[in-house]
Scaffold this motif. Structure first.
Motif, PDB file in Angstrom:
ATOM      1  N   SER A 173       0.822  -1.207   0.000  1.00  0.00           N
ATOM      2  CA  SER A 173       0.000   0.000   0.000  1.00  0.00           C
ATOM      3  C   SER A 173       0.857   1.258   0.000  1.00  0.00           C
ATOM      4  O   SER A 173       0.536   2.252  -0.664  1.00  0.00           O
ATOM      5  N   PHE A 229     -18.280  -3.929   3.586  1.00  0.00           N
ATOM      6  CA  PHE A 229     -18.260  -5.338   3.950  1.00  0.00           C
ATOM      7  C   PHE A 229     -19.591  -5.900   3.478  1.00  0.00           C
ATOM      8  O   PHE A 229     -20.647  -5.400   3.854  1.00  0.00           O
ATOM      9  N   PHE A 286     -10.425  -1.118  12.458  1.00  0.00           N
ATOM     10  CA  PHE A 286     -10.268   0.101  11.658  1.00  0.00           C
ATOM     11  C   PHE A 286      -9.972   1.314  12.541  1.00  0.00           C
ATOM     12  O   PHE A 286      -9.170   2.177  12.169  1.00  0.00           O
ATOM     13  N   THR A 345      -7.026   5.407   2.071  1.00  0.00           N
ATOM     14  CA  THR A 345      -6.982   4.090   1.425  1.00  0.00           C
ATOM     15  C   THR A 345      -5.922   3.191   2.057  1.00  0.00           C
ATOM     16  O   THR A 345      -6.147   1.988   2.239  1.00  0.00           O
ATOM     17  N   LEU A 378      -7.315   1.682   5.249  1.00  0.00           N
ATOM     18  CA  LEU A 378      -8.352   0.671   5.024  1.00  0.00           C
ATOM     19  C   LEU A 378      -7.754  -0.657   4.587  1.00  0.00           C
ATOM     20  O   LEU A 378      -8.163  -1.725   5.050  1.00  0.00           O
ATOM     21  N   LEU A 379      -6.775  -0.601   3.672  1.00  0.00           N
ATOM     22  CA  LEU A 379      -6.178  -1.841   3.183  1.00  0.00           C
ATOM     23  C   LEU A 379      -5.260  -2.485   4.222  1.00  0.00           C
ATOM     24  O   LEU A 379      -5.118  -3.711   4.264  1.00  0.00           O
ATOM     25  N   GLU A 406      -7.769  -4.260   6.528  1.00  0.00           N
ATOM     26  CA  GLU A 406      -8.760  -5.130   5.886  1.00  0.00           C
ATOM     27  C   GLU A 406      -8.694  -6.587   6.344  1.00  0.00           C
ATOM     28  O   GLU A 406      -9.687  -7.161   6.788  1.00  0.00           O
ATOM     29  N   ARG A 407      -7.538  -7.223   6.240  1.00  0.00           N
ATOM     30  CA  ARG A 407      -7.468  -8.655   6.501  1.00  0.00           C
ATOM     31  C   ARG A 407      -7.744  -8.975   7.962  1.00  0.00           C
ATOM     32  O   ARG A 407      -8.458  -9.940   8.272  1.00  0.00           O
ATOM     33  N   LEU A 456     -11.438  -8.658   8.578  1.00  0.00           N
ATOM     34  CA  LEU A 456     -12.167  -9.786   7.988  1.00  0.00           C
ATOM     35  C   LEU A 456     -11.923 -11.080   8.758  1.00  0.00           C
ATOM     36  O   LEU A 456     -12.836 -11.902   8.904  1.00  0.00           O
ATOM     37  N   LEU A 482     -14.617  -7.398   1.484  1.00  0.00           N
ATOM     38  CA  LEU A 482     -14.551  -5.941   1.516  1.00  0.00           C
ATOM     39  C   LEU A 482     -14.135  -5.454   0.135  1.00  0.00           C
ATOM     40  O   LEU A 482     -13.074  -5.815  -0.360  1.00  0.00           O
ATOM     41  N   ASP A 483     -14.960  -4.641  -0.476  1.00  0.00           N
ATOM     42  CA  ASP A 483     -14.674  -4.054  -1.784  1.00  0.00           C
ATOM     43  C   ASP A 483     -14.559  -2.552  -1.626  1.00  0.00           C
ATOM     44  O   ASP A 483     -15.482  -1.882  -1.153  1.00  0.00           O
ATOM     45  N   LEU A 484     -13.405  -1.999  -2.038  1.00  0.00           N
ATOM     46  CA  LEU A 484     -13.136  -0.573  -1.911  1.00  0.00           C
ATOM     47  C   LEU A 484     -13.398   0.147  -3.230  1.00  0.00           C
ATOM     48  O   LEU A 484     -13.188  -0.412  -4.308  1.00  0.00           O
TER      49      LEU A 484
END
Length: 305
Positions: free
Chosen positions: A50, A64, A82, A115, A118-119, A122-123, A126, A298-300
């Motif tokens: 990232s 999500f 987050f 961004t 968030l990335l 993310e994992r 999730l 999760l789709d950004l």
């Protein structure tokens, strides 16, 4: 986390209150989350991919979404991930309550912020939400199978080390009931204790004498042991690996003098058959020890600075 290496602590007050109201220890949950993040960011490292590919001022929003039907749990923990990574720069909205039944495609949480942050989060987010939603979904399947009977599904101590509180919370989200949390909040006399004490009644009486105020449950493997325990005044009895016919007889013999828990080799396909014997509880280790993760994604959507 948009380039730094320190997590933003303490957690937001609204998340802290929510976790407390859910019966969770906030400090323990924060420790879990931090350890999870440290697996991706050991020794103060950063998300190299990232950092290299995303501008520091880039922002994104994303969702999500459930990719299958089930029951969600752990979304508050995901929100905490987050918050610890992005602090006030990350906003979580449209989060459905834990315990909600969802369909494939349903949005369960929306997140906005840098961004990179968030990335980076993310994992870990999730991992928590997918696992705990898997526990809740598995529990709900048993609850559905038992609908219309008196039986309720119980979890066990067969949990991932260190994750017992969270997994038991997810069981509650799925509509199940928690068994004892550890070895000191309730006594559970099982076969090895019976052998050591010289029988079910001596074992029961030994526990009652040593800890008179502690709830005690005793495992039995036949109806003679059941009758002896009822005569001794035991009010919680576990029926281990009994056939439905034997359990039905056990319920008749007990006649309401004790609660009865069925355990051992139970499957979802047999759940209703066992429940119809009249037992009060069915304990299922598979709710926590071998649960399938729930498919969340999760789709950004990059929105620019």
């Amino acid at each position: 986390m948009s380039g730094g290496s320190a997590f933003h602590l303490p957690p937001p007050s609204d998340l802290s209150r929510e976790l407390q109201q859910a019966g969770l220890d906030v400090g323990e949950v924060v420790d879990h989350v931090v350890r999870g993040l440290q697996e991706d960011l050991p020794h103060g490292t950063v998300d190299a991919t990232s950092q290299a590919t995303i501008a520091a001022d880039a922002r994104a929003t994303g969702v999500f979404a459930a990719r299958e039907a089930g029951v969600v749990a752990g979304l508050g923990v995901a929100a905490l991930v987050f918050a610890l990574v992005g602090g006030d720069a990350v906003e979580v909205t449209d989060r459905v309550p834990d315990g909600t039944r969802v369909a494939a495609g349903d949005v369960v949480l929306r997140v906005s912020g840098p961004t990179r942050s968030l990335l980076t989060a993310e994992r870990t987010a999730l991992n928590f939400a997918s696992h705990l939603s898997g526990v809740a979904t598995a529990t709900a399947a048993w609850v559905d199978a038992l609908e219309g009977t008196r039986a309720r599904v119980l979890d066990t101590r067969k949990t991932l080390p260190g994750f017992r509180a969270l997994q038991k919370y997810a069981v509650r989200c799925g509509g199940g009931v928690n068994h004892r949390f550890g070895l000191s909040d309730k006594a559970m006399v099982k076969d090895n204790h019976v052998i050591a004490a010289g029988g079910v009644v001596p074992a029961f009486e030994a526990v009652r004498a040593a800890y008179p105020d502690l709830p005690v449950e005793v495992e039995v493997t036949d109806l003679d042991q059941l009758r002896a325990l009822l005569e001794a005044g035991c009010t919680e009895i576990l029926l281990d690996n009994m056939s439905p016919a034997t359990m039905t007889e056990a319920v008749a013999i007990t006649a309401g003098r004790a609660s009865l828990e069925a355990s051992g080799g139970l499957t979802l396909e047999r759940a209703r058959e066992v429940a119809l014997t009249g037992v009060d509880f069915i304990s299922v280790g598979a709710l926590t020890h071998s649960v399938k993760v729930f498919d969340l994604g999760l789709d950004l959507d990059e929105t620019g600075a």
